[in-house]
Enzyme design. Structure first.
Site, PDB file in Angstrom:
ATOM      1  CE  LYS A  17      -4.359   1.286   0.160  1.00 58.48           C
ATOM      2  NZ  LYS A  17      -5.556   0.658  -0.407  1.00 58.48           N
TER       3      LYS A  17
ATOM      4  CG  ASP B  23      -7.330   3.628  -0.927  1.00 52.99           C
ATOM      5  OD1 ASP B  23      -7.895   2.534  -0.844  1.00 52.99           O
ATOM      6  OD2 ASP B  23      -7.333   4.443   0.022  1.00 52.99           O
TER       7      ASP B  23
HETATM    8  P1  NDP Z   1     -12.882   8.040  -2.967  1.00 51.55           P
HETATM    9  O1  NDP Z   1     -11.804   9.020  -2.751  1.00 51.55           O
HETATM   10  O2  NDP Z   1     -13.419   7.824  -4.334  1.00 51.55           O
HETATM   11  O3  NDP Z   1     -14.121   8.342  -2.008  1.00 51.55           O
HETATM   12  C1  NDP Z   1     -13.969   8.397  -0.623  1.00 51.55           C
HETATM   13  C2  NDP Z   1     -15.280   8.853  -0.016  1.00 51.55           C
HETATM   14  O4  NDP Z   1     -15.190   8.769   1.395  1.00 51.55           O
HETATM   15  C3  NDP Z   1     -15.601  10.292  -0.335  1.00 51.55           C
HETATM   16  O5  NDP Z   1     -17.002  10.439  -0.350  1.00 51.55           O
HETATM   17  C4  NDP Z   1     -14.988  11.050   0.831  1.00 51.55           C
HETATM   18  O6  NDP Z   1     -15.600  12.294   1.076  1.00 51.55           O
HETATM   19  C5  NDP Z   1     -15.257  10.092   1.969  1.00 51.55           C
HETATM   20  N1  NDP Z   1     -14.180  10.219   2.964  1.00 51.55           N
HETATM   21  C6  NDP Z   1     -12.853  10.044   2.778  1.00 51.55           C
HETATM   22  N2  NDP Z   1     -12.161  10.285   3.890  1.00 51.55           N
HETATM   23  C7  NDP Z   1     -13.067  10.630   4.804  1.00 51.55           C
HETATM   24  C8  NDP Z   1     -12.975  10.992   6.159  1.00 51.55           C
HETATM   25  N3  NDP Z   1     -11.800  11.038   6.794  1.00 51.55           N
HETATM   26  N4  NDP Z   1     -14.136  11.269   6.801  1.00 51.55           N
HETATM   27  C9  NDP Z   1     -15.330  11.193   6.149  1.00 51.55           C
HETATM   28  N5  NDP Z   1     -15.473  10.849   4.869  1.00 51.55           N
HETATM   29  C10 NDP Z   1     -14.358  10.579   4.210  1.00 51.55           C
HETATM   30  O7  NDP Z   1     -12.319   6.655  -2.371  1.00 51.55           O
HETATM   31  P2  NDP Z   1     -12.810   5.173  -2.626  1.00 51.55           P
HETATM   32  O8  NDP Z   1     -14.282   5.136  -2.836  1.00 51.55           O
HETATM   33  O9  NDP Z   1     -11.903   4.581  -3.632  1.00 51.55           O
HETATM   34  O10 NDP Z   1     -12.448   4.474  -1.236  1.00 51.55           O
HETATM   35  C11 NDP Z   1     -13.368   4.385  -0.144  1.00 51.55           C
HETATM   36  C12 NDP Z   1     -12.942   3.289   0.808  1.00 51.55           C
HETATM   37  O11 NDP Z   1     -12.897   2.035   0.098  1.00 51.55           O
HETATM   38  C13 NDP Z   1     -11.548   3.438   1.428  1.00 51.55           C
HETATM   39  O12 NDP Z   1     -11.545   2.868   2.721  1.00 51.55           O
HETATM   40  C14 NDP Z   1     -10.678   2.590   0.506  1.00 51.55           C
HETATM   41  O13 NDP Z   1      -9.479   2.167   1.153  1.00 51.55           O
HETATM   42  C15 NDP Z   1     -11.624   1.437   0.232  1.00 51.55           C
HETATM   43  N6  NDP Z   1     -11.330   0.634  -0.950  1.00 51.55           N
HETATM   44  C16 NDP Z   1     -11.278   1.204  -2.209  1.00 51.55           C
HETATM   45  C17 NDP Z   1     -11.023   0.419  -3.306  1.00 51.55           C
HETATM   46  C18 NDP Z   1     -11.066   0.973  -4.698  1.00 51.55           C
HETATM   47  O14 NDP Z   1     -10.979   0.166  -5.639  1.00 51.55           O
HETATM   48  N7  NDP Z   1     -11.235   2.264  -4.909  1.00 51.55           N
HETATM   49  C19 NDP Z   1     -10.732  -1.014  -3.170  1.00 51.55           C
HETATM   50  C20 NDP Z   1     -10.909  -1.533  -1.837  1.00 51.55           C
HETATM   51  C21 NDP Z   1     -11.156  -0.707  -0.788  1.00 51.55           C
HETATM   52  P3  NDP Z   1     -15.001  13.611   0.401  1.00 51.55           P
HETATM   53  O15 NDP Z   1     -15.415  13.551  -1.037  1.00 51.55           O
HETATM   54  O16 NDP Z   1     -15.625  14.725   1.146  1.00 51.55           O
HETATM   55  O17 NDP Z   1     -13.524  13.523   0.592  1.00 51.55           O
END
Ligand code: NDP
Length: 448
Positions: free
Chosen positions: A126, A166
């Site tokens: 990671k 991510d």
């Molecule tokens: P994105 O950046 O596309 O979206 C993240 C979302 O979560 C946004 O809506 C963001 O809000 C919100 N968010 C992020 N950080 C915080 C925080 N500290 N507090 C509140 N809300 C938060 O990321 P992903 O959708 O790719 O990832 C989401 C989760 O899924 C993570 O845990 C990631 O590790 C996991 N994941 C992702 C994969 C992938 O293929 N993308 C694969 C496996 C797991 P805002 O827009 O306001 O920042």
């Protein structure tokens, strides 16, 4: 003291001030207790647990870049190459101001077991940076990504370490990172996944984590005599995972009534309009207030200090898809009081240990992220296969492989839980099934 407890103490002592990493290790070691205690002396002599909790390599680097005003900015870059026993390191890059070494280590550690569960030959890694992409221009994002890759390139490669996206790293960032890698190395290879379709990306990779989460949830419900059809679903997050989980759940007949971001959340009892959400988040990169402004049935709620509004909404199924520790004990109590029957994690470790235990004690079906969100990395591995054979598969081909992989993951985690007398404990099942393959490979490869 048991070997498992000794190793947990060792992790806390050797990795001070990394609470998320301690939490991830604790969850895994607790699940493995039954496996380790059957053959404790052998594992202790091999120091297998000390080896698995210690990254093979940790790279920390400076990322200097120039903003649009001409001001030099400096960020901290990380890549943790955790375990390569079953394949090249594989795992995403996170760009978020909260990123530090402990966060990257928790994510890298989880990735080892997740990647093993996919059944594909990928090790765990990671990376990321404490860079905040919010409010930055496209040019700033490009200059930052180029600087990040100017250091990272020497540590990665199609057969060595293959990063992906991510939080904060989507198609735009992967494009800039890939361009710089190719320019420096002068090779066209599948060194990153999540690439655009015109330069080696895989169809269905964008959708894969969210779709995979829903495929696994459907398998789980089917095994318990029901399905998503007609169910009310609460989703948190509004990024890549949340959007495509929402889309697939609605395609399967559920109504998804919420999404959230870091500043607020939406309640939309008529069901989230996915096309509108995609326009707000993927095209305009705007806040959820824009979604509420454009849709009569939607209510927008500002996030108040420490409150996680969506978990108070009455639902049958909850899919946390934002970030770590976003669902705590109070939230779990609210979900149970409202009659939730299943919680499946789209994000990595979104549920605290206390909340997980509470849900399990109250007979809520609970599947942890390392199994439920493995569809993203599995499809990344399919992208690597396509790049190696210089071919692209159709959307249907990739999607059907993804469905098969998620069904296999569900089968292997439920069988592993059963084998060790913990039927229905999918956290234990995931950790045990993921661990066994990696441990066997490590033992076969000697002390390396
Ligand atoms: P994105 O950046 O596309 O979206 C993240 C979302 O979560 C946004 O809506 C963001 O809000 C919100 N968010 C992020 N950080 C915080 C925080 N500290 N507090 C509140 N809300 C938060 O990321 P992903 O959708 O790719 O990832 C989401 C989760 O899924 C993570 O845990 C990631 O590790 C996991 N994941 C992702 C994969 C992938 O293929 N993308 C694969 C496996 C797991 P805002 O827009 O306001 O920042």
């Amino acid at each position: 003291m048991s070997y498992v407890d000794e190793v947990y103490d060792y992790v806390v002592e050797k990795n001070p001030a990394q609470p998320e990493f301690h939490q991830a290790v604790k969850e895994v070691l607790e699940s493995l207790r039954v496996v380790i205690e059957k053959d404790e002396e052998k594992y202790r002599k091999e120091a297998l647990l000390e080896r698995i909790v210690t990254p093979e390599r940790q790279i920390l680097f400076r990322v200097p870049w120039v903003d649009d005003k001409g001001q030099v900015q400096v960020n901290n870059g990380f890549r943790v190459q955790f375990n390569s026993a079953i394949g090249p390191y594989k795992g995403g890059l996170r760009f978020h101001p909260s990123v530090n070494l402990g966060i990257i280590k928790f994510l890298g550690f989880e990735q080892i077991f997740k990647n093993s569960l996919t059944g594909l030959p990928i090790g765990g890694g990671k990376g990321g940076c404490d860079f905040d992409p919010k409010g930055k221009s496209d040019n700033e994002i490009m200059r930052f990504c180029q600087s990040f890759m100017t250091e990272l390139y020497r540590h990665i490669g199609a057969d060595t370490d293959v990063p992906a996206g991510d939080i904060g790293v989507g198609g735009r960032e992967i494009g800039y990172l890939y361009g710089q890698y190719k320019r420096i190395r002068d090779v066209y290879e599948g060194v990153l996944t999540g690439k655009g379709l015109t330069y080696g990306g895989s169809l269905a990779r964008t959708e894969a984590t969210g779709y995979g989460l829903v495929y696994l949830t459907e398998e789980l419900l089917k095994d318990h005599g029901t399905s998503l059809k007609g169910k009310t679903v609460v989703v948190s997050g509004a990024g890549n995972v949340a959007i495509y989980a929402t889309q697939k759940a609605q395609q399967l007949g559920a109504t998804v009534v919420s999404v959230s971001d870091s500043t607020g959340w939406i309640y939309d009892p008529e069901g989230i309009d996915v096309e509108l959400l995609r326009d707000v988040k993927e095209v305009k990169r705007a806040r959820l207030t824009e979604y509420a402004n454009a849709r009569k049935s939607a209510e927008y709620h500002e996030k108040k200090n420490g409150e996680h509004g969506v978990w108070n909404i009455k639902c049958d199924v909850a899919l946390p898809c934002a970030t770590q520790n976003e669902l705590d004990l109070e939230d779990a109590k609210a979900l149970v009081a409202n009659g939730v029957t299943a919680v499946c994690e789209g994000a990595n470790m979104p549920t605290t240990i206390e909340a997980t235990e509470y849900l399990q004690k109250n007979n809520v079906l609970f599947v942890c992220g390392k199994a439920a969100n493995a569809g993203g990395v599995a499809t990344s591995a399919l992208e690597m296969s396509q790049n190696s054979e210089r071919l692209s598969w159709t959307f249907e081909e990739v999607d059907s492989k993804l469905q098969g992989i998620m069904a296999n993951i569900y089968k292997s985690i439920s069988e592993a839980a059963k084998e060790y007398g913990m039927e229905g404990n999918y956290v234990a099942g995931a950790n045990i099934a993921g661990f066994k393959k990696v441990a066997t490979a490590m033992e076969a490869q000697g002390v390396v």
